[in-house]
Scaffold this motif. Structure first.
Motif, PDB file in Angstrom:
ATOM      1  N   THR A   6       0.842  -1.195   0.000  1.00 44.12           N
ATOM      2  CA  THR A   6       0.000   0.000   0.000  1.00 44.12           C
ATOM      3  C   THR A   6       0.877   1.245   0.000  1.00 44.12           C
ATOM      4  O   THR A   6       1.807   1.347   0.805  1.00 44.12           O
ATOM      5  N   CYS A   7       0.579   2.168  -0.894  1.00 44.13           N
ATOM      6  CA  CYS A   7       1.281   3.452  -0.960  1.00 44.13           C
ATOM      7  C   CYS A   7       0.398   4.525  -0.331  1.00 44.13           C
ATOM      8  O   CYS A   7      -0.775   4.649  -0.702  1.00 44.13           O
ATOM      9  N   ILE A   8       0.972   5.309   0.593  1.00 40.04           N
ATOM     10  CA  ILE A   8       0.141   6.296   1.279  1.00 40.04           C
ATOM     11  C   ILE A   8       0.592   7.745   1.065  1.00 40.04           C
ATOM     12  O   ILE A   8      -0.145   8.666   1.407  1.00 40.04           O
ATOM     13  N   PHE A   9       1.788   7.968   0.516  1.00 43.71           N
ATOM     14  CA  PHE A   9       2.229   9.336   0.197  1.00 43.71           C
ATOM     15  C   PHE A   9       2.170  10.263   1.413  1.00 43.71           C
ATOM     16  O   PHE A   9       1.617  11.353   1.349  1.00 43.71           O
ATOM     17  N   GLU A  10       2.756   9.814   2.509  1.00 41.13           N
ATOM     18  CA  GLU A  10       2.724  10.628   3.722  1.00 41.13           C
ATOM     19  C   GLU A  10       3.770  11.737   3.652  1.00 41.13           C
ATOM     20  O   GLU A  10       4.950  11.475   3.400  1.00 41.13           O
ATOM     21  N   GLY A  11       3.336  12.962   3.862  1.00 42.07           N
ATOM     22  CA  GLY A  11       4.241  14.098   3.810  1.00 42.07           C
ATOM     23  C   GLY A  11       5.079  14.229   5.060  1.00 42.07           C
ATOM     24  O   GLY A  11       4.682  13.794   6.140  1.00 42.07           O
ATOM     25  N   HIS A  12       6.259  14.825   4.912  1.00 35.93           N
ATOM     26  CA  HIS A  12       7.120  15.078   6.062  1.00 35.93           C
ATOM     27  C   HIS A  12       8.106  16.182   5.708  1.00 35.93           C
ATOM     28  O   HIS A  12       8.276  16.569   4.547  1.00 35.93           O
ATOM     29  N   GLU A  13       8.790  16.682   6.721  1.00 39.00           N
ATOM     30  CA  GLU A  13       9.641  17.862   6.552  1.00 39.00           C
ATOM     31  C   GLU A  13      10.949  17.567   5.848  1.00 39.00           C
ATOM     32  O   GLU A  13      11.677  18.497   5.455  1.00 39.00           O
ATOM     33  N   ASN A  14      11.296  16.304   5.650  1.00 34.20           N
ATOM     34  CA  ASN A  14      12.576  15.954   5.031  1.00 34.20           C
ATOM     35  C   ASN A  14      12.537  15.964   3.515  1.00 34.20           C
ATOM     36  O   ASN A  14      13.567  15.734   2.872  1.00 34.20           O
ATOM     37  N   ALA A  15      11.371  16.177   2.928  1.00 30.69           N
ATOM     38  CA  ALA A  15      11.253  16.153   1.467  1.00 30.69           C
ATOM     39  C   ALA A  15      10.073  17.006   1.046  1.00 30.69           C
ATOM     40  O   ALA A  15       9.114  17.195   1.799  1.00 30.69           O
ATOM     41  N   THR A  16      10.140  17.508  -0.178  1.00 32.51           N
ATOM     42  CA  THR A  16       8.999  18.232  -0.729  1.00 32.51           C
ATOM     43  C   THR A  16       7.905  17.247  -1.105  1.00 32.51           C
ATOM     44  O   THR A  16       8.143  16.037  -1.246  1.00 32.51           O
TER      45      THR A  16
END
Length: 359
Positions: A6-16
């Motif tokens: 499963t791909c969830i595309f969770e955002g975080h501060e280490n990447a755009t």
């Protein structure tokens, strides 16, 4: 057992956000060569919790990049959509993918998402049931027609016409006892995203199976379980990964869904979450984070395998979908996590015989 990712595309501060998308899509491209049976996507809006606002768009992209794997929506949140458009999109995706689409539906939980979509959260249960009836009727008969409380649809043909039944490819995301009963009514199998003790889940499934048999006259399909995976050859490193990444992921869950919020007290249809919110308000969030970590799949390959088999013995699932990239995990760590699981855990899971669970 069927095994998916499963791909969830969770955002975080280490990447755009763009970098996160490219990293997740690169992992998705590995699924078929590594031998996974399915690729699943999710739908969420407005926060970095998971940044996939259109799961059918994501899966249509993957349909053109793959040949064999099934493509699952986990899930399309029906109250946020026009059911006519969902039926059309599903029909197109299934034709493009040559029947590889597995249709997962849900009714939603995040207040920020309901508000942004301009849909009252307290209407989600009734809207879900009406929309599911409209969509499934259209996919089975090729005809759109309905008159209900929320949707009135004049008779129209669904074009392109659906060519295959979804009766054995229909699932719905459910955590609360309220949702489980609804899903039995629409004839859906259960997608389990673990949030509570597995024996509690087993009790909910017993009620679901009994209701399904009563309403449909046949046994319910076996559920599918999603799990957050931290797999490493070193058990200490795997445990540290679980604390950092699985615990970090659940912090996103708490914030996105406002699980300690008092709005559940006045929102119809979310009785389970009223109780959860009161527990968080009383005891704090640390306990629920620790509980969530213990529900997931982490450890050496052997430990990961044993955890999944133990879950299977309780809930009788015939499929497992792993999440391998989340909570700021580096692309290198995520790929190692994915590849090690695929090489040393997945073959043993696929070799398991179906489990028999009686209610």
């Amino acid at each position: 057992m069927r095994v998916g990712m499963t791909c969830i595309f969770e955002g975080h501060e280490n990447a755009t956000d763009e970098e996160i998308y490219h990293n997740e899509l690169r992992l998705a491209d590995l699924a078929e060569p590594l031998g996974f049976d399915a690729i699943w996507g999710v739908e969420h809006h407005f926060t970095s919790y998971t940044m996939c606002p259109d799961v059918l768009q994501f899966l249509t992209y993957l349909a053109g990049r793959t040949e064999r794997v099934q493509l699952g929506s986990g899930a399309v949140i029906l109250p946020w959509h026009d059911p006519v458009r969902v039926a059309e999109q599903v029909a197109v995706l299934d034709i493009i993918s040559n029947g590889r689409f597995v249709f997962g539906m849900g009714r939603g939980l995040g207040r920020i998402e309901f508000d942004g979509m301009r849909v009252p959260m307290g209407e989600s249960r009734e809207r879900f049931v009406e929309a599911a009836q409209i969509i499934m009727q259209a996919l089975e008969t090729g005809v759109l027609e309905y008159e209900g409380k929320y949707y009135t649809i004049p008779r129209r043909e669904l074009r392109p016409r659906p060519t295959r039944s979804f009766r054995d490819r229909l699932y719905a995301a459910a955590v609360s006892p309220e949702s489980v009963r609804i899903m039995a009514d629409v004839g859906a199998g259960i997608l389990i995203n673990p949030q509570k003790d597995w024996m509690e889940v087993a009790d909910d499934l017993d009620a679901y199976r009994a209701t399904f048999k009563e309403l449909k006259g046949v046994d319910a399909p076996a559920p599918l379980v999603t799990g957050w995976v931290c797999c490493d050859e070193d058990p200490v490193k795997a445990r540290d990964m679980a604390q950092e990444y699985i615990g970090g992921y659940y912090e996103y869950v708490l914030n996105h869904y406002e699980l300690g919020g008092r709005h559940f007290d006045t929102t119809m249809g979310y009785e389970y979450y009223q109780k959860l919110a009161r527990s968080i308000q009383k005891h704090g969030s640390d306990r629920v984070v620790d509980n969530f970590i213990e529900l997931q799949i982490w450890g050496t390959p052997e430990q990961c395998y044993e955890r999944i088999v133990d879950i299977r013995s309780k809930v009788g699932n015939d499929g497992f979908n792993g999440v391998f990239s989340f909570a700021g995990m580096s692309p290198q760590t995520a790929e190692h996590n994915l590849r090690l699981f695929a090489a040393e855990v997945m073959p043993r899971l696929k070799a398991l015989d179906p489990v028999q669970v009686t209610s």
